[in-house]
Design an enzyme around this catalytic site. Structure first.
Site, PDB file in Angstrom:
ATOM      1  N   LYS A 194       0.845  -1.201   0.000  1.00 39.04           N
ATOM      2  CA  LYS A 194       0.000   0.000   0.000  1.00 39.04           C
ATOM      3  C   LYS A 194       0.877   1.246   0.000  1.00 39.04           C
ATOM      4  CE  LYS A 194      -1.891   2.793   2.765  1.00 39.04           C
ATOM      5  NZ  LYS A 194      -1.833   4.087   2.037  1.00 39.04           N
ATOM      6  N   CYS A 302      13.494  10.250   7.583  1.00 44.25           N
ATOM      7  CA  CYS A 302      13.402   9.868   8.988  1.00 44.25           C
ATOM      8  C   CYS A 302      14.755   9.956   9.680  1.00 44.25           C
ATOM      9  CB  CYS A 302      12.807   8.472   9.119  1.00 44.25           C
ATOM     10  SG  CYS A 302      13.540   7.288   8.001  1.00 44.25           S
TER      11      CYS A 302
HETATM   12  P1  NAI Z   1       1.758   8.040   8.387  1.00 42.39           P
HETATM   13  O1  NAI Z   1       2.547   7.209   9.314  1.00 42.39           O
HETATM   14  O2  NAI Z   1       0.345   8.356   8.736  1.00 42.39           O
HETATM   15  O3  NAI Z   1       1.724   7.376   6.920  1.00 42.39           O
HETATM   16  C1  NAI Z   1       2.589   6.355   6.474  1.00 42.39           C
HETATM   17  C2  NAI Z   1       1.776   5.270   5.783  1.00 42.39           C
HETATM   18  O4  NAI Z   1       0.915   4.661   6.734  1.00 42.39           O
HETATM   19  C3  NAI Z   1       0.864   5.760   4.660  1.00 42.39           C
HETATM   20  O5  NAI Z   1       0.854   4.783   3.624  1.00 42.39           O
HETATM   21  C4  NAI Z   1      -0.494   5.819   5.335  1.00 42.39           C
HETATM   22  O6  NAI Z   1      -1.580   5.693   4.444  1.00 42.39           O
HETATM   23  C5  NAI Z   1      -0.423   4.627   6.249  1.00 42.39           C
HETATM   24  N1  NAI Z   1      -1.335   4.662   7.384  1.00 42.39           N
HETATM   25  C6  NAI Z   1      -1.867   5.744   8.012  1.00 42.39           C
HETATM   26  N2  NAI Z   1      -2.644   5.361   9.037  1.00 42.39           N
HETATM   27  C7  NAI Z   1      -2.610   4.011   9.077  1.00 42.39           C
HETATM   28  C8  NAI Z   1      -3.194   3.019   9.914  1.00 42.39           C
HETATM   29  N3  NAI Z   1      -3.978   3.348  10.948  1.00 42.39           N
HETATM   30  N4  NAI Z   1      -2.919   1.719   9.676  1.00 42.39           N
HETATM   31  C9  NAI Z   1      -2.103   1.365   8.658  1.00 42.39           C
HETATM   32  N5  NAI Z   1      -1.541   2.245   7.821  1.00 42.39           N
HETATM   33  C10 NAI Z   1      -1.773   3.562   8.026  1.00 42.39           C
HETATM   34  O7  NAI Z   1       2.562   9.389   8.172  1.00 42.39           O
HETATM   35  P2  NAI Z   1       1.988  10.814   7.696  1.00 42.39           P
HETATM   36  O8  NAI Z   1       0.693  11.099   8.377  1.00 42.39           O
HETATM   37  O9  NAI Z   1       2.003  10.851   6.233  1.00 42.39           O
HETATM   38  O10 NAI Z   1       3.109  11.799   8.236  1.00 42.39           O
HETATM   39  C11 NAI Z   1       3.063  12.280   9.579  1.00 42.39           C
HETATM   40  C12 NAI Z   1       4.450  12.326  10.146  1.00 42.39           C
HETATM   41  O11 NAI Z   1       4.992  11.021  10.219  1.00 42.39           O
HETATM   42  C13 NAI Z   1       5.472  13.097   9.333  1.00 42.39           C
HETATM   43  O12 NAI Z   1       5.410  14.461   9.589  1.00 42.39           O
HETATM   44  C14 NAI Z   1       6.746  12.495   9.811  1.00 42.39           C
HETATM   45  O13 NAI Z   1       7.133  13.069  11.026  1.00 42.39           O
HETATM   46  C15 NAI Z   1       6.391  11.059  10.048  1.00 42.39           C
HETATM   47  N6  NAI Z   1       6.766  10.205   8.901  1.00 42.39           N
HETATM   48  C16 NAI Z   1       7.876   9.430   9.007  1.00 42.39           C
HETATM   49  C17 NAI Z   1       8.305   8.704   7.932  1.00 42.39           C
HETATM   50  C18 NAI Z   1       9.514   7.869   8.002  1.00 42.39           C
HETATM   51  O14 NAI Z   1      10.161   7.666   6.995  1.00 42.39           O
HETATM   52  N7  NAI Z   1       9.835   7.308   9.137  1.00 42.39           N
HETATM   53  C19 NAI Z   1       7.612   8.750   6.641  1.00 42.39           C
HETATM   54  C20 NAI Z   1       6.407   9.535   6.654  1.00 42.39           C
HETATM   55  C21 NAI Z   1       6.031  10.241   7.755  1.00 42.39           C
END
Ligand code: NAI
Ligand code: MG
Length: 495
Positions: A194, A302
């Site tokens: 996904k 990250c």
């Molecule tokens: P997110 O963690 O919500 O999204 C990442 C993925 O998880 C997306 O594919 C999303 O659709 C999916 N997702 C969201 N809710 C879910 C759930 N309940 N169950 C399963 N999958 C789910 O991150 P978001 O909201 O895009 O970004 C928020 C913050 O997260 C950013 O500002 C950043 O600080 C952090 N982040 C960290 C990343 C990393 O590489 N470690 C990447 C993206 C965001």
């Protein structure tokens, strides 16, 4: 919007669909959602909004493909050829994939093409070599049974985990898909991927490449959708493993979702990585590396080095050189090769990052350079360095995910190690020094999954990546990812 690649134009005009069981399909509900160009905020494409019924179909396809055994039982060298072919096709379509990634994510076309796409291809190439090298062990059991003359022949087999759900974020959309799909395929698993709702497109183009390379129907399925789609996938009872990259907050939801059938879980989560500049550092290299450390991908990484600890003896010299260099970074769209800081991915991220800029100012930190949004269309912010911050401030403790760093002064090694380790996270750390002993000594004491010395963001497909503490569970890349996607069976035969 001007698009150079004919393949990308055709792809966008074809109204992209999801990949389930080798077919390109719409959501059962017929619903779609829009993905935007971050440089302008314009709609780029509409893609299917996968719901739990679509997730069910994708998981069932992956289950059939796994149980039919064709992929896992394929001769290892045949599987290798297919995975290697994926890498070759990615190289062939690198310019198309790079442009598509830039349009959907906002990042520089040049960087997307040479960093994201090429590294993604390298990842497939690295894992292409593994199928013929997956082995077990033979063991000599010494258990004494009633009959001490009884002999045994025992061995272990390394087997795939099964149906793997892979949920990826928007910051390196294609690359994160590659990090997950390549080792899963090398070890004989089947996949439901996904992509993030902000950036679903490059994964779909990768889907076309997988089919062209000869990956059989159902082995990799791609369901586009939002958080709820991810939640349906991570809680699905017929999924054997979930691999997630994203926020620590959602990582914890994934752990909860996995409870039902105790599926295996691996997590790559947030970070707030320290970057330590010692007085004996090569200052010019440290300034350049520090800037790369917190501005690469506009800070949406990250592992970004956002807590910059600078020795008191060089603090003034270093911070003034840093401010001067950061002040020259050009903010602009990803299709302009001069842009050093490209737009953030979405309005939501823009709000989040500008919120932290305001919080830092309100808490009493001083903006050394940057500190503002740029323009009023597109999601642009200036590269920003704060000084005069205290360790309790949100800009020091929380992941901002934008081109924002905080510079802080230290006077001795023990003190800076304690400060560097004072975090809920433990993903990465940087050390700038010309003293070899110090480099090794400090590297050993930092609580981080990767430590870079006199460099930053230095990845390799063969080197494990992952986090200590709340930065995650498990390690991706290298041989460690083979561990994530396999399980060991012990076979013990009474002779
Ligand atoms: P997110 O963690 O919500 O999204 C990442 C993925 O998880 C997306 O594919 C999303 O659709 C999916 N997702 C969201 N809710 C879910 C759930 N309940 N169950 C399963 N999958 C789910 O991150 P978001 O909201 O895009 O970004 C928020 C913050 O997260 C950013 O500002 C950043 O600080 C952090 N982040 C960290 C990343 C990393 O590489 N470690 C990447 C993206 C965001
Ligand atoms: Mg979210």
């Amino acid at each position: 919007m001007s698009i150079a690649s004919a393949k990308v134009k055709e792809f966008l005009n074809s109204s992209p669909r999801m990949l389930i069981d080798g077919e390109w399909v719409s959501a059962k509900s017929g619903q779609t959602f829009d993905t935007h160009n971050p440089a302008t905020g314009e709609v780029l494409a509409s893609v299917p909004l996968g719901a739990s019924e679509d997730v069910d179909l994708a998981v069932a396809a992956a289950r059939r493909a796994f149980d039919a055994g064709g992929w896992v039982a394929m001769r290892p060298n045949t599987r290798e050829k297919i995975i290697w072919r994926i890498a070759e096709l990615m190289d062939e379509y690198a310019a198309d994939l790079g442009e598509l990634e830039s349009l959907d994510n906002g990042k520089s076309v040049g960087i997307a093409t040479v960093a994201d796409v090429r590294f993604a291809a390298e990842c497939f190439r690295y894992y292409a070599g593994w199928p013929t090298k997956l082995t077990g062990t033979t063991n000599n059991p010494s258990m004494l049974l009633a009959d001490p003359s009884q002999e045994f022949h025992a061995y272990t087999r390394r087997e795939p985990v099964g149906v793997c759900a892979q949920i990826v974020p928007w910051n390196f959309p294609l690359l994160m898909a590659a990090w997950k799909i390549a080792p899963a395929l090398a070890t004989g698993n089947t996949v439901v991927l996904k992509p993030a709702e902000q950036t679903p497109l490059s994964a779909l183009m990768l889907g076309e490449i997988l089919l062209e390379a000869g990956v059989p129907a159902g082995v990799v399925n791609i369901v586009t959708g939002e958080g709820e789609t991810g939640a349906a996938l991570s809680s699905h009872d017929d999924v054997d493993k979930v691999a997630f990259t994203g926020s620590t907050e959602v990582g914890k939801l994934i752990v909860e979702a996995a409870r039902g059938n105790l599926k295996k879980v691996s997590l790559e989560l947030g970070g707030k990585s320290p970057n330590i500049v010692f007085a004996d550092a090569d200052i010019a290299a440290a300034v350049a590396g520090t800037i790369m450390g917190f501005t690469f991908n506009s800070g949406q990484a990250c592992e970004s080095g956002t807590r910059v600890y600078v020795h008191a003896d060089i603090y003034d010299e270093f911070t003034s050189a840093l401010a001067a260099a950061v002040g020259t970074l050009k903010v602009g769209p990803g299709n302009d090769p001069e842009s050093a800081i490209t737009p953030l991915v979405s309005q939501e991220q823009l709000d989040r990052v500008t919120g932290y800029l305001e919080a830092g100012k309100a808490d009493g930190a001083r903006v050394l350079v940057g500190g503002e949004r740029v323009g009023d269309s597109g999601y642009y912010v200036q590269a920003t360095v704060f000084v005069d911050a205290t360790p309790d401030m949100s800009i020091v403790r929380e992941e901002i995910f934008g081109p924002v760093a905080v510079a802080m002064k230290f006077t001795d090694e023990d003190e800076v190690i304690a400060s560097a380790n004072d975090s809920d996270y433990g993903l990465a750390a940087g050390i700038w020094t010309t003293n070899l002993s110090r480099a090794h000594r400090v590297a050993a004491r930092l609580k981080a999954g990767q430590v870079w010395v006199n460099t930053f963001h230095a990845f390799d497909a063969g080197l494990p990546f992952g986090g200590y503490r709340q930065s995650g569970w498990g390690r991706e890349l290298g041989a460690e990812s083979i561990e994530l996607y396999t399980q060991i069976k012990a076979v013990n035969i009474a002779l």
